[in-house]
Design a protein around this motif. Structure first.
Motif, PDB file in Angstrom:
ATOM      1  N   ALA A 254      -8.255  -2.614  -7.477  1.00  0.00           N
ATOM      2  CA  ALA A 254      -7.373  -1.477  -7.739  1.00  0.00           C
ATOM      3  C   ALA A 254      -7.560  -0.973  -9.169  1.00  0.00           C
ATOM      4  CB  ALA A 254      -5.921  -1.866  -7.514  1.00  0.00           C
ATOM      5  N   ASP A 255      -7.764   0.333  -9.298  1.00  0.00           N
ATOM      6  CA  ASP A 255      -7.889   0.977 -10.612  1.00  0.00           C
ATOM      7  C   ASP A 255      -6.506   1.442 -11.046  1.00  0.00           C
ATOM      8  OD1 ASP A 255      -8.458   2.415 -12.856  1.00  0.00           O
ATOM      9  OD2 ASP A 255      -9.820   3.826 -11.900  1.00  0.00           O
ATOM     10  N   THR A 256      -5.860   0.660 -11.898  1.00  0.00           N
ATOM     11  CA  THR A 256      -4.481   0.970 -12.297  1.00  0.00           C
ATOM     12  C   THR A 256      -4.392   2.077 -13.337  1.00  0.00           C
ATOM     13  OG1 THR A 256      -4.587  -0.842 -13.899  1.00  0.00           O
ATOM     14  CG2 THR A 256      -3.600  -1.320 -11.740  1.00  0.00           C
ATOM     15  N   SER A 257      -5.555   2.630 -13.748  1.00  0.00           N
ATOM     16  CA  SER A 257      -5.489   3.811 -14.616  1.00  0.00           C
ATOM     17  C   SER A 257      -5.246   5.079 -13.809  1.00  0.00           C
ATOM     18  CB  SER A 257      -6.790   3.961 -15.415  1.00  0.00           C
ATOM     19  OG  SER A 257      -7.879   4.275 -14.562  1.00  0.00           O
ATOM     20  N   VAL A 258      -5.395   4.978 -12.477  1.00  0.00           N
ATOM     21  CA  VAL A 258      -5.108   6.089 -11.574  1.00  0.00           C
ATOM     22  C   VAL A 258      -3.999   5.629 -10.638  1.00  0.00           C
ATOM     23  CG1 VAL A 258      -6.024   7.687  -9.864  1.00  0.00           C
ATOM     24  CG2 VAL A 258      -7.504   6.840 -11.698  1.00  0.00           C
TER      25      VAL A 258
ATOM     26  N   TYR B 150       0.835  -1.196   0.000  1.00  0.00           N
ATOM     27  CA  TYR B 150       0.000   0.000   0.000  1.00  0.00           C
ATOM     28  C   TYR B 150       0.876   1.255   0.000  1.00  0.00           C
ATOM     29  CZ  TYR B 150      -3.742  -3.181   1.450  1.00  0.00           C
ATOM     30  OH  TYR B 150      -4.650  -4.205   1.522  1.00  0.00           O
ATOM     31  N   ARG B 151       0.334   2.294  -0.619  1.00  0.00           N
ATOM     32  CA  ARG B 151       0.923   3.626  -0.533  1.00  0.00           C
ATOM     33  C   ARG B 151      -0.209   4.637  -0.353  1.00  0.00           C
ATOM     34  NH1 ARG B 151       5.880   4.130  -4.984  1.00  0.00           N
ATOM     35  NH2 ARG B 151       7.354   2.783  -3.834  1.00  0.00           N
ATOM     36  N   VAL B 152       0.096   5.731   0.325  1.00  0.00           N
ATOM     37  CA  VAL B 152      -0.914   6.743   0.629  1.00  0.00           C
ATOM     38  C   VAL B 152      -0.395   8.114   0.200  1.00  0.00           C
ATOM     39  CG1 VAL B 152      -2.312   7.801   2.451  1.00  0.00           C
ATOM     40  CG2 VAL B 152      -1.720   5.371   2.578  1.00  0.00           C
TER      41      VAL B 152
ATOM     42  N   SER C  42       1.419  -6.622  -7.923  1.00  0.00           N
ATOM     43  CA  SER C  42       2.442  -6.946  -8.913  1.00  0.00           C
ATOM     44  C   SER C  42       3.436  -5.836  -9.195  1.00  0.00           C
ATOM     45  CB  SER C  42       1.774  -7.327 -10.233  1.00  0.00           C
ATOM     46  OG  SER C  42       0.989  -6.241 -10.707  1.00  0.00           O
ATOM     47  N   GLY C  43       3.229  -4.634  -8.640  1.00  0.00           N
ATOM     48  CA  GLY C  43       4.193  -3.561  -8.860  1.00  0.00           C
ATOM     49  C   GLY C  43       3.584  -2.271  -9.351  1.00  0.00           C
ATOM     50  N   VAL C  44       2.418  -2.312 -10.009  1.00  0.00           N
ATOM     51  CA  VAL C  44       1.740  -1.108 -10.467  1.00  0.00           C
ATOM     52  C   VAL C  44       0.653  -0.764  -9.457  1.00  0.00           C
ATOM     53  CG1 VAL C  44       0.374  -0.038 -12.281  1.00  0.00           C
ATOM     54  CG2 VAL C  44       2.198  -1.638 -12.875  1.00  0.00           C
ATOM     55  N   TYR C  45       0.812   0.356  -8.773  1.00  0.00           N
ATOM     56  CA  TYR C  45      -0.135   0.754  -7.741  1.00  0.00           C
ATOM     57  C   TYR C  45      -1.396   1.334  -8.374  1.00  0.00           C
ATOM     58  CZ  TYR C  45       3.357   0.079  -4.105  1.00  0.00           C
ATOM     59  OH  TYR C  45       4.265  -0.461  -3.244  1.00  0.00           O
ATOM     60  N   GLY C  46      -2.551   0.866  -7.933  1.00  0.00           N
ATOM     61  CA  GLY C  46      -3.824   1.358  -8.430  1.00  0.00           C
ATOM     62  C   GLY C  46      -4.661   1.955  -7.313  1.00  0.00           C
ATOM     63  N   TYR C  47      -5.495   2.900  -7.664  1.00  0.00           N
ATOM     64  CA  TYR C  47      -6.330   3.623  -6.706  1.00  0.00           C
ATOM     65  C   TYR C  47      -7.419   2.709  -6.150  1.00  0.00           C
ATOM     66  CZ  TYR C  47      -9.980   6.954  -5.249  1.00  0.00           C
ATOM     67  OH  TYR C  47     -10.945   7.638  -4.563  1.00  0.00           O
ATOM     68  N   ILE C  48      -7.566   2.717  -4.795  1.00  0.00           N
ATOM     69  CA  ILE C  48      -8.633   1.908  -4.198  1.00  0.00           C
ATOM     70  C   ILE C  48      -9.580   2.729  -3.335  1.00  0.00           C
ATOM     71  CG2 ILE C  48      -7.283  -0.224  -4.222  1.00  0.00           C
ATOM     72  CD1 ILE C  48      -6.794   0.169  -1.215  1.00  0.00           C
TER      73      ILE C  48
ATOM     74  N   HIS D  47       4.205  16.909 -12.067  1.00  0.00           N
ATOM     75  CA  HIS D  47       4.213  15.483 -11.735  1.00  0.00           C
ATOM     76  C   HIS D  47       3.759  14.635 -12.921  1.00  0.00           C
ATOM     77  CE1 HIS D  47      -0.262  15.300 -10.556  1.00  0.00           C
ATOM     78  NE2 HIS D  47      -0.075  14.179 -11.206  1.00  0.00           N
ATOM     79  N   TYR D  48       4.146  13.367 -12.866  1.00  0.00           N
ATOM     80  CA  TYR D  48       3.754  12.405 -13.886  1.00  0.00           C
ATOM     81  C   TYR D  48       3.405  11.098 -13.199  1.00  0.00           C
ATOM     82  CZ  TYR D  48       8.433  10.438 -13.254  1.00  0.00           C
ATOM     83  OH  TYR D  48       9.567   9.870 -12.721  1.00  0.00           O
ATOM     84  N   THR D  49       2.824  10.196 -13.948  1.00  0.00           N
ATOM     85  CA  THR D  49       2.441   8.904 -13.397  1.00  0.00           C
ATOM     86  C   THR D  49       2.928   7.789 -14.311  1.00  0.00           C
ATOM     87  OG1 THR D  49       0.312   8.914 -14.554  1.00  0.00           O
ATOM     88  CG2 THR D  49       0.369   9.878 -12.340  1.00  0.00           C
ATOM     89  N   LEU D  50       2.965   6.578 -13.742  1.00  0.00           N
ATOM     90  CA  LEU D  50       3.250   5.366 -14.511  1.00  0.00           C
ATOM     91  C   LEU D  50       2.111   4.394 -14.290  1.00  0.00           C
ATOM     92  CD1 LEU D  50       7.060   4.811 -13.789  1.00  0.00           C
ATOM     93  CD2 LEU D  50       6.006   5.748 -15.846  1.00  0.00           C
TER      94      LEU D  50
END
Length: 693
Positions: free
Chosen positions: A264-268, A189-191, A243-249, A317-320
């Motif tokens: 998890a929504d990996t588009s966000v 998790y990340r916040v 798996s490594g790609v953080y998605g919004y929950i 900022h940017y995202t992956l």
């Protein structure tokens, strides 16, 4: 044999002597050999330029400052004086004071030296003027109030710090679940912290990773996480990954969150921040395009471009994976490692380097996104460091080499942007010199003003849709132009200039304002430089406040009457007649000279190779007074100014055709010289010459 020669337009402006053989060129029929201190109008006439009113001496006359326009709206405009580590503000012909009612001028401290300000580039949005220079971090000159101006660094830092102190626990209420099943996954998790702003939600960087061993796929299972509060945060977002790609929950206003197998929504994904610029590697170009603020051209990365997120001033900022609203960063692939000097927003974004001009295209979208950026070269002229101006849908800029002024605009036939040299017919005004500053006046007629390295002010009346591109040159007594800026004031665009003068044996630098000209009565005609205008309740025969012209011989217009030239003593001049409205300043000598005459003759030679004598001149004028005419400037004849006006009143302005008899002067050109050296208006609409061959 006598012939008449008519010149009905002067919209060709001053032509180079190298054009004197081009009798086939239409511009030759509309051109002039000399157009000095006259302005060509789009309709065809020429009129003597308005004078410059004295605003004040620069803060430090030993070092040249630069003028930059500050335009909040068409009715709220200012000119900024950038000098040696200071800024002062000018509006409506006067300096902004430190406070209401104060006699002390407002001064803002800056880090820029006098040498630095020449290379400053700027872009304005509302009350914020963004300033960039390769040697300094990007800065903003902000206006918070009439007397409250501040210079601050552009803040590219994250809006909030990352949350800290993350902890989590796993709970499973399924009594049939085995321990191995409960420990099947490591969930990470990340916040992030958020706050609201005028630019929308601002999200800080992600916290360090919290790892929790568990299995939320089991029934009655959940992961509870907590973190420390972040000062200034209004909400928090939680992201999860296997798996490594953080998605919004999810999002919460508190400092805890429960994950009961939320997908998890990996588009966000969490934003990633990095400092776009480092010490000694700062951008030299800035602009705005499609809601993004754009920077480019650092010393170490001269061909890189950085664009903020849409609708933001400094969010990089940017995202992956990448999203359409991410910041954009790319490098143009050019044949030469030329620094990007200018970023110009047209229908497409134009990047101008020292060796070429590029168009930024959108490959897969209607708008610029990180995945749709394309760059195509448009031309290979190269731009100097002088800031270009936008004229309708074209860019007017100074070339890196050759000293000429070019235009770049879209051409549908070429399906791209094409360039053109605007100085070909007046190359003598630019060759062996350099353009040092450019400003644009739009009203009452469009004029591009250029400061030449020889101290001359060059103007180009430019209406391309009518084929008008007329150059005229301007000088001032004992002075040289160094910088110009143009802003709207009332119904006209007003030109401000820094002029280096020699006054009373001393070198000084003055800021002066070109006076309005249109629709003024005779007594308010302002045709002097470094001038002062006074109104008195009762008539008097002197005026004061001329300390800035001490020891200089000045021209005086008193209630519309031309007074004898007078030397300023103790800041004062006296004149023979009493007046209530007095204008005093340095005299202006305005000259035009026609081109060698080209007449249709039976032998087809256009009267070339034959001596000519202009015996009589008919001059069509409008609202004019005080005109001298002759075959040479050394032998001029004064047109009779007075007709039926009562004694004691000034001669009335004339709008008619004036007839002048000239003395015999045989020459091969048949040119006519006209001069206005009185502080009076003169507009010439056409010339007809009686010529003996």
């Amino acid at each position: 044999m006598g012939r008449k020669h008519l010149q009905q337009s002067f919209a060709g402006g001053e032509l180079s002597p190298s054009m004197y053989g081009r009798l086939d060129d239409q511009k030759y029929q509309q051109g002039l050999a000399t157009c000095r201190n006259f302005v060509c109008l789009p309709q065809g006439p020429v009129q003597n330029r308005a004078g410059f009113a004295f605003v004040g001496e620069v803060k430090d006359s030993s070092k040249p400052p630069r003028l930059i326009p500050f335009v909040f709206s068409s009715s709220d405009t200012m000119v900024i004086e950038f000098g040696e580590k200071y800024v002062r503000v000018i509006t409506r012909g006067g300096f902004v004071p430190k406070a209401a009612g104060s006699s002390e001028k407002l001064v803002i401290t800056t880090p820029y030296t006098a040498a630095d300000v020449k290379s400053l580039h700027y872009a304005q949005s509302g009350d914020v003027l963004t300033l960039v220079h390769p040697n300094y971090p990007p800065k903003e000159l902000r206006r918070y109030g009439a007397y409250d101006w501040r210079l601050v660094d552009v803040d590219f830092a994250a809006p909030l710090p990352a949350p800290a102190g993350l902890s989590g626990s796993y709970y499973c209420g399924d009594e049939n679940a085995k321990d191995a099943e409960k420990k099947a996954y490591t969930i990470r998790y990340r916040v992030t912290a958020l706050k609201s702003s005028d630019e929308g939600d601002k999200e800080g960087p992600a916290s360090s990773t919290l790892e929790v061993v568990g299995n939320v796929y089991l029934s009655s299972s959940r992961v509870s996480i907590t973190w420390n509060a972040v000062t200034g945060a209004e909400r928090y977002r939680v992201y999860k990954t296997y798996s490594g790609v953080y998605g919004y929950i999810g999002e919460t206003e508190g400092t805890s969150f429960v994950d009961n197998n939320i997908g998890a929504d990996t588009s966000v994904t969490p934003p990633r921040y990095e400092a776009p610029f480092s010490e000694g590697d700062y951008p030299g170009a800035v602009s705005y395009f499609e809601q993004r603020r754009i920077f480019a051209g650092t010393d170490k990365r001269p061909q890189f471009v950085w664009m903020t997120r849409p609708g933001t001033e400094s969010d990089m900022h940017y995202t992956l994976p990448s999203q359409k609203d991410n910041r954009i960063k790319f490098r143009i692939a050019a044949l030469q490692a030329s620094r990007i000097r200018h970023i110009v927003p047209l229908s497409s974004l134009i990047l101008m380097t020292t060796g070429a001009e590029f168009r930024v295209t959108t490959a897969n979208d209607d708008t610029l996104t990180p995945s749709s950026v394309g760059v195509k070269p448009q031309s290979y002229v190269g731009a100097s460091n002088v800031s270009p101006v936008l004229v309708n849908s074209s860019i007017v800029y100074a070339a890196e080499r050759g000293g000429h002024v070019w235009e770049l605009g879209y051409n549908w036939q070429a399906s791209g942007f094409v360039t053109g040299d605007m100085c070909l017919r007046a190359a003598h005004l630019f060759d062996t010199k350099e353009v040092q500053d450019i400003a644009l006046a739009k009203a009452p007629y469009p004029i591009i003003w250029c400061v030449s390295s020889d101290g001359t002010l060059l103007g180009c009346t430019y209406v391309p849709e009518q084929g008008v591109g007329a150059w005229h040159r301007h000088d001032t007594k004992d002075g040289a132009f160094e910088s110009v800026a143009c802003v709207a004031e009332g119904d006209e665009d007003i030109l401000y200039a820094v002029i280096r003068r020699t006054v009373n044996g001393k070198t000084v630098r003055y800021i002066e304002r070109m006076h309005e000209r249109e629709g003024l009565p005779l007594e308010k005609s302002f045709f002097v430089d470094a001038g002062v205008e006074d109104n008195y309740a009762t008539p008097q025969s002197f005026t004061t406040g001329l300390q800035h012209l001490e020891g200089e011989t000045v021209s005086i217009l008193a209630d519309g009457k031309v007074m004898p030239p007078t030397v300023v003593k103790n800041g004062r001049v006296d004149f023979p007649d009493k007046a209530t409205h007095v204008i005093v300043g340095l005299p202006i000598e305005a000259d035009i000279k026609t081109l060698p005459v080209a007449l249709q003759t039976q032998d087809g030679g256009y009267a070339q190779g034959a001596n000519k004598n202009v015996t009589r001149e008919y001059i069509r004028v409008y609202r004019s007074s005080g005109i001298k005419v002759g075959a040479t400037f050394e032998n001029l004849y004064l047109v009779k100014p007075r007709t039926f006006e009562p004694y004691g009143l000034p001669p009335a302005l004339k709008s008619e055709e004036l007839e002048v008899m000239l003395g015999p002067k045989w020459a091969d050109s048949g040119a006519v010289c006209i001069r206005q050296d009185n502080p009076l208006p003169l507009m010439i609409c056409g010339l007809t010459s009686d010529i003996a061959l």
